[in-house]
Design a protein around this motif. Structure first.
Motif, PDB file in Angstrom:
ATOM      1  N   GLY A  42       0.813  -1.210   0.000  1.00  0.00           N
ATOM      2  CA  GLY A  42       0.000   0.000   0.000  1.00  0.00           C
ATOM      3  C   GLY A  42       0.845   1.256   0.000  1.00  0.00           C
ATOM      4  N   LEU A  43       1.898   1.257   0.816  1.00  0.00           N
ATOM      5  CA  LEU A  43       2.790   2.422   0.879  1.00  0.00           C
ATOM      6  C   LEU A  43       3.487   2.672  -0.458  1.00  0.00           C
ATOM      7  CD1 LEU A  43       4.458   1.902   4.381  1.00  0.00           C
ATOM      8  CD2 LEU A  43       2.833   3.682   3.741  1.00  0.00           C
ATOM      9  N   ALA A  44       3.801   1.577  -1.146  1.00  0.00           N
ATOM     10  CA  ALA A  44       4.531   1.707  -2.413  1.00  0.00           C
ATOM     11  C   ALA A  44       3.633   2.141  -3.570  1.00  0.00           C
ATOM     12  CB  ALA A  44       5.207   0.383  -2.757  1.00  0.00           C
ATOM     13  N   THR A  45       2.316   1.984  -3.416  1.00  0.00           N
ATOM     14  CA  THR A  45       1.439   2.192  -4.570  1.00  0.00           C
ATOM     15  C   THR A  45       0.364   3.258  -4.391  1.00  0.00           C
ATOM     16  OG1 THR A  45      -0.065   0.421  -3.831  1.00  0.00           O
ATOM     17  CG2 THR A  45       1.746  -0.215  -5.294  1.00  0.00           C
ATOM     18  N   TYR A  46       0.100   3.715  -3.165  1.00  0.00           N
ATOM     19  CA  TYR A  46      -1.102   4.541  -2.958  1.00  0.00           C
ATOM     20  C   TYR A  46      -1.051   5.897  -3.646  1.00  0.00           C
ATOM     21  CZ  TYR A  46       0.910   7.723   0.563  1.00  0.00           C
ATOM     22  OH  TYR A  46       1.639   8.679   1.213  1.00  0.00           O
ATOM     23  N   ASN A 100      -7.491  -1.660   1.940  1.00  0.00           N
ATOM     24  CA  ASN A 100      -7.777  -0.689   2.990  1.00  0.00           C
ATOM     25  C   ASN A 100      -6.580   0.210   3.288  1.00  0.00           C
ATOM     26  OD1 ASN A 100     -10.159  -2.243   3.161  1.00  0.00           O
ATOM     27  ND2 ASN A 100     -10.374  -1.711   5.313  1.00  0.00           N
ATOM     28  N   THR A 101      -5.370  -0.312   3.119  1.00  0.00           N
ATOM     29  CA  THR A 101      -4.191   0.539   3.294  1.00  0.00           C
ATOM     30  C   THR A 101      -4.170   1.640   2.242  1.00  0.00           C
ATOM     31  OG1 THR A 101      -2.893  -1.293   4.226  1.00  0.00           O
ATOM     32  CG2 THR A 101      -1.662   0.584   3.344  1.00  0.00           C
ATOM     33  N   ILE A 102      -4.436   1.271   1.008  1.00  0.00           N
ATOM     34  CA  ILE A 102      -4.461   2.256  -0.075  1.00  0.00           C
ATOM     35  C   ILE A 102      -5.575   3.276   0.136  1.00  0.00           C
ATOM     36  CG2 ILE A 102      -4.907   2.554  -2.545  1.00  0.00           C
ATOM     37  CD1 ILE A 102      -3.491  -0.151  -2.983  1.00  0.00           C
ATOM     38  N   VAL A 103      -6.763   2.788   0.470  1.00  0.00           N
ATOM     39  CA  VAL A 103      -7.899   3.694   0.701  1.00  0.00           C
ATOM     40  C   VAL A 103      -7.627   4.609   1.887  1.00  0.00           C
ATOM     41  CG1 VAL A 103     -10.321   3.774   1.411  1.00  0.00           C
ATOM     42  CG2 VAL A 103      -9.600   2.170  -0.356  1.00  0.00           C
ATOM     43  N   ALA A 135      -4.681   6.850   8.834  1.00  0.00           N
ATOM     44  CA  ALA A 135      -5.181   5.737   8.018  1.00  0.00           C
ATOM     45  C   ALA A 135      -5.373   4.460   8.832  1.00  0.00           C
ATOM     46  CB  ALA A 135      -4.205   5.466   6.868  1.00  0.00           C
ATOM     47  N   TRP A 136      -4.818   4.417  10.046  1.00  0.00           N
ATOM     48  CA  TRP A 136      -4.814   3.177  10.828  1.00  0.00           C
ATOM     49  C   TRP A 136      -6.205   2.580  11.069  1.00  0.00           C
ATOM     50  CZ3 TRP A 136      -2.709  -1.054  11.931  1.00  0.00           C
ATOM     51  CH2 TRP A 136      -3.002  -1.781  13.089  1.00  0.00           C
TER      52      TRP A 136
END
Length: 217
Positions: A42-46, A100-103, A135-136
């Motif tokens: 998620g961190l690499a793509t959001y 959910n990480t991305i969102v 985001a957590w």
């Protein structure tokens, strides 16, 4: 000889406790691994809509593969037992966590990020102190969904001699019509339901302890 359900639980108490512990441990470790991988993805793509769509779609492919088929395919390269079970559960747990990480990260108010940047915070400090905390709650919701999925797939892992309560269910189904077949199936099923509720309750508590009151409000 067929016995009542409560007598069955009493006579096999140690075995059921051991299998319950195995199931809980396997699910916890797989979801934890999926959490680490999912958050990193998620961190690499959001920040890129194309990359985030690709990551979500790739993780979603796992849901098009029936769990029995995936476990069967993993037998050849990984053999029987714990390894294919862990791989399958981790893969099935990835989608809700990645999504959910991305969102969650994409939904952080940009004005807060700009304000943090304006007071001199570095990119990593903004990520660790602003974006991830905000985001957590969304990420944790994904973890809860992933855990429920892993609980169910974990039962099917008995198909490849995986650990846990699935052994009770598969053994009971294989002996339908025989003594204690229903008791075995019911013990495994109810055990997984209780574990799923217990895990979800723990995650609710974790959410309250790790989310600031301002965000909860």
């Amino acid at each position: 000889m067929c016995v009542s359900f409560w007598e069955y639980l009493s006579s096999r108490r140690e075995l059921l406790i051991f299998e319950t512990w195995q199931h809980a441990s396997m699910v916890f470790q797989c979801v934890l691994l999926a959490l680490v991988l999912g958050v990193l993805i998620g961190l690499a793509t959001y920040r890129s809509s194309a990359l985030s769509s690709f990551a979500t779609s790739s993780a979603g492919v796992m849901f098009t593969v029936p769990s029995l088929a995936l476990l069967g395919l993993l037998i050849t390269p990984l053999g029987l037992g714990v390894t294919p079970s862990v791989v399958a559960l981790t893969l099935y747990s990835l989608l809700p966590i990645v999504r959910n990480t991305i969102v969650g990260l994409a939904g952080v108010d940009s004005t807060l990020v700009d304000a943090a940047r304006g007071i001199g915070m570095s990119r990593w400090k903004i990520l660790l102190r602003v974006e991830l905390p905000l985001a957590w709650p969304v990420i944790l919701t994904g973890v809860r969904v992933a855990t429920q999925l892993a609980m169910g797939v974990g039962a099917i892992a008995a198909y490849v001699s995986g650990p846990g309560l699935g052994e009770q269910i598969f053994s009971g189904l294989a002996r339908l019509g025989g003594a204690n077949a229903i008791n075995m199936t019911l013990a495994g099923t109810l055990g997984i339901i209780v574990l799923a509720l217990a895990f979800d309750g723990c995650f609710l508590l974790v959410g309250r302890l790790t989310t600031s009151r301002g965000i909860r409000a």
